[in-house]
Scaffold this motif. Structure first.
Motif, PDB file in Angstrom:
ATOM      1  N   PHE A 161       0.832  -1.202   0.000  1.00 59.69           N
ATOM      2  CA  PHE A 161       0.000   0.000   0.000  1.00 59.69           C
ATOM      3  C   PHE A 161       0.869   1.255   0.000  1.00 59.69           C
ATOM      4  O   PHE A 161       0.591   2.210  -0.734  1.00 59.69           O
ATOM      5  N   CYS A 162       1.908   1.274   0.803  1.00 57.22           N
ATOM      6  CA  CYS A 162       2.809   2.434   0.824  1.00 57.22           C
ATOM      7  C   CYS A 162       3.404   2.684  -0.560  1.00 57.22           C
ATOM      8  O   CYS A 162       3.464   3.837  -1.031  1.00 57.22           O
ATOM      9  N   ARG A 163       3.813   1.638  -1.224  1.00 59.77           N
ATOM     10  CA  ARG A 163       4.420   1.792  -2.547  1.00 59.77           C
ATOM     11  C   ARG A 163       3.384   2.218  -3.585  1.00 59.77           C
ATOM     12  O   ARG A 163       3.701   2.938  -4.530  1.00 59.77           O
ATOM     13  N   HIS A 164       2.149   1.781  -3.403  1.00 58.25           N
ATOM     14  CA  HIS A 164       1.084   2.295  -4.270  1.00 58.25           C
ATOM     15  C   HIS A 164       0.915   3.801  -4.071  1.00 58.25           C
ATOM     16  O   HIS A 164       0.739   4.556  -5.043  1.00 58.25           O
ATOM     17  N   LEU A 165       0.974   4.265  -2.821  1.00 60.28           N
ATOM     18  CA  LEU A 165       0.883   5.705  -2.571  1.00 60.28           C
ATOM     19  C   LEU A 165       2.047   6.439  -3.223  1.00 60.28           C
ATOM     20  O   LEU A 165       1.861   7.523  -3.796  1.00 60.28           O
ATOM     21  N   PHE A 166       3.254   5.894  -3.137  1.00 64.20           N
ATOM     22  CA  PHE A 166       4.394   6.534  -3.808  1.00 64.20           C
ATOM     23  C   PHE A 166       4.078   6.726  -5.294  1.00 64.20           C
ATOM     24  O   PHE A 166       4.312   7.787  -5.866  1.00 64.20           O
ATOM     25  N   ASP A 167       3.541   5.671  -5.894  1.00 62.64           N
ATOM     26  CA  ASP A 167       3.231   5.699  -7.321  1.00 62.64           C
ATOM     27  C   ASP A 167       2.142   6.726  -7.633  1.00 62.64           C
ATOM     28  O   ASP A 167       2.300   7.581  -8.507  1.00 62.64           O
ATOM     29  N   PHE A 168       1.040   6.642  -6.906  1.00 67.97           N
ATOM     30  CA  PHE A 168      -0.106   7.510  -7.176  1.00 67.97           C
ATOM     31  C   PHE A 168       0.193   8.971  -6.881  1.00 67.97           C
ATOM     32  O   PHE A 168      -0.302   9.881  -7.571  1.00 67.97           O
ATOM     33  N   LEU A 169       0.975   9.220  -5.848  1.00 68.11           N
ATOM     34  CA  LEU A 169       1.214  10.595  -5.403  1.00 68.11           C
ATOM     35  C   LEU A 169       2.452  11.227  -6.027  1.00 68.11           C
ATOM     36  O   LEU A 169       2.893  12.284  -5.587  1.00 68.11           O
ATOM     37  N   THR A 170       2.999  10.604  -7.068  1.00 67.25           N
ATOM     38  CA  THR A 170       4.111  11.208  -7.810  1.00 67.25           C
ATOM     39  C   THR A 170       3.855  12.666  -8.171  1.00 67.25           C
ATOM     40  O   THR A 170       4.775  13.503  -8.068  1.00 67.25           O
ATOM     41  N   PRO A 171       2.622  13.056  -8.598  1.00 67.82           N
ATOM     42  CA  PRO A 171       2.386  14.465  -8.948  1.00 67.82           C
ATOM     43  C   PRO A 171       2.601  15.448  -7.801  1.00 67.82           C
ATOM     44  O   PRO A 171       2.702  16.660  -8.030  1.00 67.82           O
ATOM     45  N   ARG A 172       2.701  14.970  -6.568  1.00 67.32           N
ATOM     46  CA  ARG A 172       2.949  15.857  -5.443  1.00 67.32           C
ATOM     47  C   ARG A 172       4.426  16.218  -5.284  1.00 67.32           C
ATOM     48  O   ARG A 172       4.755  17.180  -4.569  1.00 67.32           O
ATOM     49  N   LEU A 173       5.291  15.440  -5.923  1.00 68.57           N
ATOM     50  CA  LEU A 173       6.727  15.679  -5.798  1.00 68.57           C
ATOM     51  C   LEU A 173       7.136  16.922  -6.591  1.00 68.57           C
ATOM     52  O   LEU A 173       6.437  17.336  -7.513  1.00 68.57           O
ATOM     53  N   PRO A 174       8.274  17.538  -6.240  1.00 67.33           N
ATOM     54  CA  PRO A 174       8.705  18.757  -6.937  1.00 67.33           C
ATOM     55  C   PRO A 174       8.813  18.541  -8.445  1.00 67.33           C
ATOM     56  O   PRO A 174       9.304  17.500  -8.906  1.00 67.33           O
ATOM     57  N   ALA A 175       8.353  19.509  -9.199  1.00 70.36           N
ATOM     58  CA  ALA A 175       8.368  19.406 -10.660  1.00 70.36           C
ATOM     59  C   ALA A 175       9.794  19.519 -11.193  1.00 70.36           C
ATOM     60  O   ALA A 175      10.605  20.287 -10.689  1.00 70.36           O
ATOM     61  N   GLY A 176      10.092  18.729 -12.219  1.00 74.44           N
ATOM     62  CA  GLY A 176      11.355  18.871 -12.933  1.00 74.44           C
ATOM     63  C   GLY A 176      12.583  18.368 -12.229  1.00 74.44           C
ATOM     64  O   GLY A 176      13.702  18.608 -12.677  1.00 74.44           O
TER      65      GLY A 176
END
Length: 248
Positions: A161-176
């Motif tokens: 589940f944690c790794r799914h969150l990492f995957d899904f929440l990629t758009p929250r990480l700093p751009a570029g």
């Protein structure tokens, strides 16, 4: 990138989370219902109202998909969703308990059989498929069980589940940028994906226990705040961007 587990495993965990939700709501008092949740400005009643409504909306997506039809996730969109949460939060404890039971039964009846092609049937939610609805419900029930703040803690989150969150929440990480989430108790996760042999210069590394990193990325309070470094030098944790918005 983290790979999600099989659908059977996801649905099993959703059912386990639903059973936990039923136990929590079944033993809750009216006083506890009205107390603040872990979410700012929301009582536990607000969280239960939201979970019940989103579970019913998920079931409706699947029910319509089974007929080859599409339906909006919420009639009336975000405004109607917010109004329903406020209205339903005023319900009494017995009503919340009954609504949770009915919602969980409806979802259990709606999910396709294991291996069914129905999992790839289109829905309006995120312009995706029934599989995307299941993943959404997995996120909603596991995260909001913590928000209810009555004895369910982050140890209930599996590594999958944690790794799914990492995957899904990629758009929250700093751009570029190049970001590596480096759990102390699991394998690293990188975005964009890169091999260990690649040049690591410039990577922003965020490290800590996997569940605390997932809590931070999900906008919840970690038990132990992760630490960030770039080129081996400590830096502040990055400001996270908004939660990925649904399109449907």
């Amino acid at each position: 990138m983290a790979m999600r587990p099989g659908l059977d495993k996801i649905i099993d965990d959703c059912r386990a989370a639903g059973s936990t939700l039923g136990d929590v709501v079944g033993t809750m008092s009216e006083t506890q219902l009205r107390e603040p949740s872990a979410l700012p400005a929301w009582s536990r009643a607000h969280v239960l109202a939201h979970l019940t409504n989103v579970g019913d909306a998920a079931a409706r997506q699947v029910e319509y998909a089974a007929r080859g039809e599409l339906v909006e996730f919420y009639d009336g969109g975000r405004a109607a969703r917010d109004s329903a949460i406020e209205a339903d939060s005023a319900l009494g404890l017995a009503d919340h308990q009954q609504r949770v039971v009915r919602m969980l039964e409806r979802l259990a009846a709606a999910w396709p059989e294991s291996g069914s092609p129905m999992w790839e049937q289109p829905v309006t939610f995120r312009e995706g498929t029934v599989t995307d609805v299941a993943l959404m419900w997995w996120r909603e029930i596991r995260i909001h069980l913590l928000d209810v703040d009555l004895g369910v803690d982050v140890e209930s989150w599996s590594e999958d589940f944690c790794r799914h969150l990492f995957d899904f929440l990629t758009p929250r990480l700093p751009a570029g940028g190049y970001v590596e989430l480096r759990p102390d108790d699991s394998a690293p996760w990188r975005f964009p994906p890169a091999s260990v042999a690649d040049d690591e210069t410039g990577w922003l590394v965020v490290r800590g226990p996997i569940r605390d990193v997932a809590l931070w990325l999900a906008g919840r309070q970690p038990r132990q705040m992760p630490k960030a470094a770039r080129d081996g030098q400590p830096v502040d944790l990055p400001e996270l961007r908004p939660w990925p918005a649904a399109r449907g």
